[in-house]
Design an enzyme around this catalytic site. Structure first.
Site, PDB file in Angstrom:
ATOM      1  N   ASP A  44       0.871  -1.440   0.363  1.00  0.00           N
ATOM      2  CA  ASP A  44       0.160  -0.073  -0.236  1.00  0.00           C
ATOM      3  C   ASP A  44       0.889   1.564   0.102  1.00  0.00           C
ATOM      4  O   ASP A  44       1.856   1.277   0.365  1.00  0.00           O
ATOM      5  CB  ASP A  44      -1.126   0.333   1.045  1.00  0.00           C
ATOM      6  CG  ASP A  44      -1.859   0.347   1.000  1.00  0.00           C
ATOM      7  OD1 ASP A  44      -2.114   1.442  -0.372  1.00  0.00           O
ATOM      8  OD2 ASP A  44      -2.514   0.781   2.301  1.00  0.00           O
ATOM      9  N   GLY A  45       0.262   2.253  -0.468  1.00  0.00           N
ATOM     10  CA  GLY A  45       0.999   3.435  -0.291  1.00  0.00           C
ATOM     11  C   GLY A  45       1.559   4.146  -1.498  1.00  0.00           C
ATOM     12  O   GLY A  45       2.376   4.998  -1.646  1.00  0.00           O
TER      13      GLY A  45
ATOM     14  N   TRP B 110       2.621   7.894  -2.438  1.00  0.00           N
ATOM     15  CA  TRP B 110       4.314   8.386  -2.321  1.00  0.00           C
ATOM     16  C   TRP B 110       4.329   8.925  -3.330  1.00  0.00           C
ATOM     17  O   TRP B 110       5.405  10.574  -4.018  1.00  0.00           O
ATOM     18  CB  TRP B 110       4.743   6.912  -2.991  1.00  0.00           C
ATOM     19  CG  TRP B 110       6.763   6.629  -2.915  1.00  0.00           C
ATOM     20  CD1 TRP B 110       7.271   6.850  -2.126  1.00  0.00           C
ATOM     21  CD2 TRP B 110       7.000   6.918  -4.257  1.00  0.00           C
ATOM     22  NE1 TRP B 110       8.695   7.183  -2.597  1.00  0.00           N
ATOM     23  CE2 TRP B 110       8.742   7.313  -4.389  1.00  0.00           C
ATOM     24  CE3 TRP B 110       6.341   7.051  -5.636  1.00  0.00           C
ATOM     25  CZ2 TRP B 110       9.221   7.461  -5.124  1.00  0.00           C
ATOM     26  CZ3 TRP B 110       7.234   7.820  -7.044  1.00  0.00           C
ATOM     27  CH2 TRP B 110       8.799   7.803  -6.448  1.00  0.00           C
TER      28      TRP B 110
ATOM     29  N   HIS C  75       2.475   3.788  -8.081  1.00  0.00           N
ATOM     30  CA  HIS C  75       2.736   1.957  -8.974  1.00  0.00           C
ATOM     31  C   HIS C  75       4.029   1.300  -9.947  1.00  0.00           C
ATOM     32  O   HIS C  75       4.160   0.208  -9.476  1.00  0.00           O
ATOM     33  CB  HIS C  75       1.036   1.678 -10.324  1.00  0.00           C
ATOM     34  CG  HIS C  75       0.224   2.140  -9.685  1.00  0.00           C
ATOM     35  ND1 HIS C  75      -0.213   1.825  -8.043  1.00  0.00           N
ATOM     36  CD2 HIS C  75      -0.564   2.940  -9.241  1.00  0.00           C
ATOM     37  CE1 HIS C  75      -0.890   2.116  -7.857  1.00  0.00           C
ATOM     38  NE2 HIS C  75      -1.947   2.806  -8.799  1.00  0.00           N
TER      39      HIS C  75
ATOM     40  N   SER D  17      -7.202  -5.989  -6.800  1.00  0.00           N
ATOM     41  CA  SER D  17      -8.101  -6.823  -5.785  1.00  0.00           C
ATOM     42  C   SER D  17      -9.334  -6.575  -6.952  1.00  0.00           C
ATOM     43  O   SER D  17      -9.240  -5.695  -7.440  1.00  0.00           O
ATOM     44  CB  SER D  17      -8.181  -6.266  -4.816  1.00  0.00           C
ATOM     45  OG  SER D  17      -9.015  -5.008  -4.801  1.00  0.00           O
TER      46      SER D  17
ATOM     47  N   ASN E 216     -10.298  -3.417  -6.792  1.00  0.00           N
ATOM     48  CA  ASN E 216     -10.162  -2.416  -7.768  1.00  0.00           C
ATOM     49  C   ASN E 216     -10.385  -2.171  -8.565  1.00  0.00           C
ATOM     50  O   ASN E 216     -10.420  -0.656  -9.842  1.00  0.00           O
ATOM     51  CB  ASN E 216      -8.110  -2.765  -7.950  1.00  0.00           C
ATOM     52  CG  ASN E 216      -7.678  -2.598  -6.042  1.00  0.00           C
ATOM     53  OD1 ASN E 216      -6.770  -3.293  -6.203  1.00  0.00           O
ATOM     54  ND2 ASN E 216      -7.836  -1.340  -5.265  1.00  0.00           N
TER      55      ASN E 216
ATOM     56  N   ARG F 260       1.986  -4.927   5.934  1.00  0.00           N
ATOM     57  CA  ARG F 260       1.082  -4.037   4.996  1.00  0.00           C
ATOM     58  C   ARG F 260       2.071  -2.551   5.532  1.00  0.00           C
ATOM     59  O   ARG F 260       2.420  -2.397   6.475  1.00  0.00           O
ATOM     60  CB  ARG F 260      -0.442  -4.036   5.693  1.00  0.00           C
ATOM     61  CG  ARG F 260      -1.423  -2.601   5.014  1.00  0.00           C
ATOM     62  CD  ARG F 260      -2.842  -2.681   5.397  1.00  0.00           C
ATOM     63  NE  ARG F 260      -2.970  -1.552   4.357  1.00  0.00           N
ATOM     64  CZ  ARG F 260      -4.332  -1.776   3.937  1.00  0.00           C
ATOM     65  NH1 ARG F 260      -4.663  -3.046   3.858  1.00  0.00           N
ATOM     66  NH2 ARG F 260      -4.761  -0.819   2.938  1.00  0.00           N
TER      67      ARG F 260
HETATM   68  C1  FPP Z   1      -2.508   0.351  -3.318  1.00  0.00           C
HETATM   69  O1  FPP Z   1      -1.467   1.367  -2.966  1.00  0.00           O
HETATM   70  C2  FPP Z   1      -1.564   0.142  -4.477  1.00  0.00           C
HETATM   71  C3  FPP Z   1      -1.905  -1.530  -5.551  1.00  0.00           C
HETATM   72  C4  FPP Z   1      -3.673  -1.447  -5.369  1.00  0.00           C
HETATM   73  C5  FPP Z   1      -1.135  -1.739  -6.854  1.00  0.00           C
HETATM   74  C6  FPP Z   1      -0.328  -2.237  -6.351  1.00  0.00           C
HETATM   75  C7  FPP Z   1       0.567  -2.804  -7.398  1.00  0.00           C
HETATM   76  C8  FPP Z   1       1.913  -2.812  -7.422  1.00  0.00           C
HETATM   77  C9  FPP Z   1       3.218  -2.025  -6.034  1.00  0.00           C
HETATM   78  C10 FPP Z   1       2.738  -3.281  -8.545  1.00  0.00           C
HETATM   79  C11 FPP Z   1       2.212  -4.929  -8.792  1.00  0.00           C
HETATM   80  C12 FPP Z   1       3.577  -5.128  -9.711  1.00  0.00           C
HETATM   81  C13 FPP Z   1       3.053  -6.302 -10.329  1.00  0.00           C
HETATM   82  C14 FPP Z   1       4.268  -6.929 -11.215  1.00  0.00           C
HETATM   83  C15 FPP Z   1       1.951  -6.760 -11.051  1.00  0.00           C
HETATM   84  P1  FPP Z   1      -2.146   2.624  -3.624  1.00  0.00           P
HETATM   85  O2  FPP Z   1      -2.348   2.723  -4.302  1.00  0.00           O
HETATM   86  O3  FPP Z   1      -4.176   2.501  -3.187  1.00  0.00           O
HETATM   87  O4  FPP Z   1      -1.449   3.522  -2.307  1.00  0.00           O
HETATM   88  P2  FPP Z   1      -2.258   5.297  -1.724  1.00  0.00           P
HETATM   89  O5  FPP Z   1      -3.741   4.007  -0.931  1.00  0.00           O
HETATM   90  O6  FPP Z   1      -1.719   5.447  -1.358  1.00  0.00           O
HETATM   91  O7  FPP Z   1      -3.139   5.374  -2.996  1.00  0.00           O
END
Ligand code: FPP
Length: 259
Positions: free
Chosen positions: A32-33, A37, A49, A77, A80, A203
């Site tokens: 997460d994050g 970031w 991402h 998820s 998502n 997490r």
């Molecule tokens: C949640 O953070 C993260 C996700 C929904 C996507 C995670 C995916 C990756 C880290 C890359 C995966 C790599 C491969 C190869 C499939 P958020 O965007 O919700 O963070 P926020 O809460 O700060 O908005």
């Protein structure tokens, strides 16, 4: 208030020493994050991402080097899909970029790719990338890198219950025979046995919720939360989370050996 001051972030520990005999066999991560970031750097969310994907590469090698058996990463998820179309499209293209550039390193490190989730509902290019990576790494017998892609625990449990009900309807199973093992076998983690259940769930980014991730499987997992956002998560953060895990007394509902 005081709880806030007492709360320790594992990432604040410096240069930890790990007990190499007690490395968690299965580590699951809610990455997460990424969005925050990026926002804190005045960048679009997708830049987070992209950096998150680079973190996945580093942490995969670090976990494999530490002797972890299964690393499960929550990449997308079933909820998502509610995100803006551009972000969803970017997230769907990430596995394509990831596997395009990283399969040779996975093979070099003897890492096998598995994927759990409703893969058949992903765009065709994502499915192809995932299926090719699974095929190309199928003979690797080191760590399993298990991506949760279009995964949700409630949906997984519903599908599992339907499978079990069908077995009963077909006369292959009686209601009385249904037990923990039957449920384990009906879930998407069945192929990870004997490491289906995470020992440690991490997490990142300071959020402390499960968000529909592996709800059956984490019944006895140790939960570690860190404020570090996923793009900033390093091999040292991973080691600090494992050190936190090693400081816990896992009793599985029993009592400690020395009590
Ligand atoms: C949640 O953070 C993260 C996700 C929904 C996507 C995670 C995916 C990756 C880290 C890359 C995966 C790599 C491969 C190869 C499939 P958020 O965007 O919700 O963070 P926020 O809460 O700060 O908005």
């Amino acid at each position: 208030m005081f709880a806030f001051f007492n709360k320790k972030d594992p990432a604040d520990m410096d240069d930890v020493q790990l007990d190499t005999n007690r490395i968690p066999a299965h580590i699951a991560v809610i990455m997460d994050g990424n969005g925050r970031w990026a926002k804190s750097r005045h960048l679009p969310r997708i830049a987070g991402h992209k950096e998150g994907m680079n973190t996945v590469k580093k942490i995969t090698i670090a976990a494999s080097d530490l002797g972890v058996k299964v690393l499960t990463l929550y990449a997308f998820s079933t909820e998502n899909w509610k995100r803006p179309t551009d972000e969803v499209n970017y997230l769907m293209q990430l596995p394509v970029s990831f596997f395009d550039t990283f399969v040779p390193d996975l093979i070099k490190n003897n890492v096998q790719v598995q994927v759990m989730g409703y893969v058949d509902k992903l765009p065709a290019a994502t499915q192809t990338a995932v299926n090719n990576a699974i095929e190309e790494t199928k003979d690797c017998d080191g760590m399993v890198l298990n991506f949760a892609l279009n995964y949700g625990s409630r949906a997984e449990i519903v599908t599992g219950v339907q499978k079990i009900a069908q077995q009963v309807a077909d006369g292959q199973l009686t209601v009385d025979e249904i037990d923990d093992t039957t449920v384990d076998a009906a879930l998407m983690t069945a192929s990870l046995a004997p490491y289906s259940d995470p020992d440690l769930l991490i997490r990142t980014s300071g959020e402390e919720r499960i968000s529909n991730f592996l709800m059956w499987q984490i019944a006895y997992s140790e939960l570690v939360f860190t404020d570090v956002k996923w793009p900033d998560f390093t091999a040292a953060t991973l080691k600090a989370c494992i050190a936190d895990y090693q400081s816990r007394d896992r009793r599985f509902g029993g009592i400690a050996d020395n009590k």
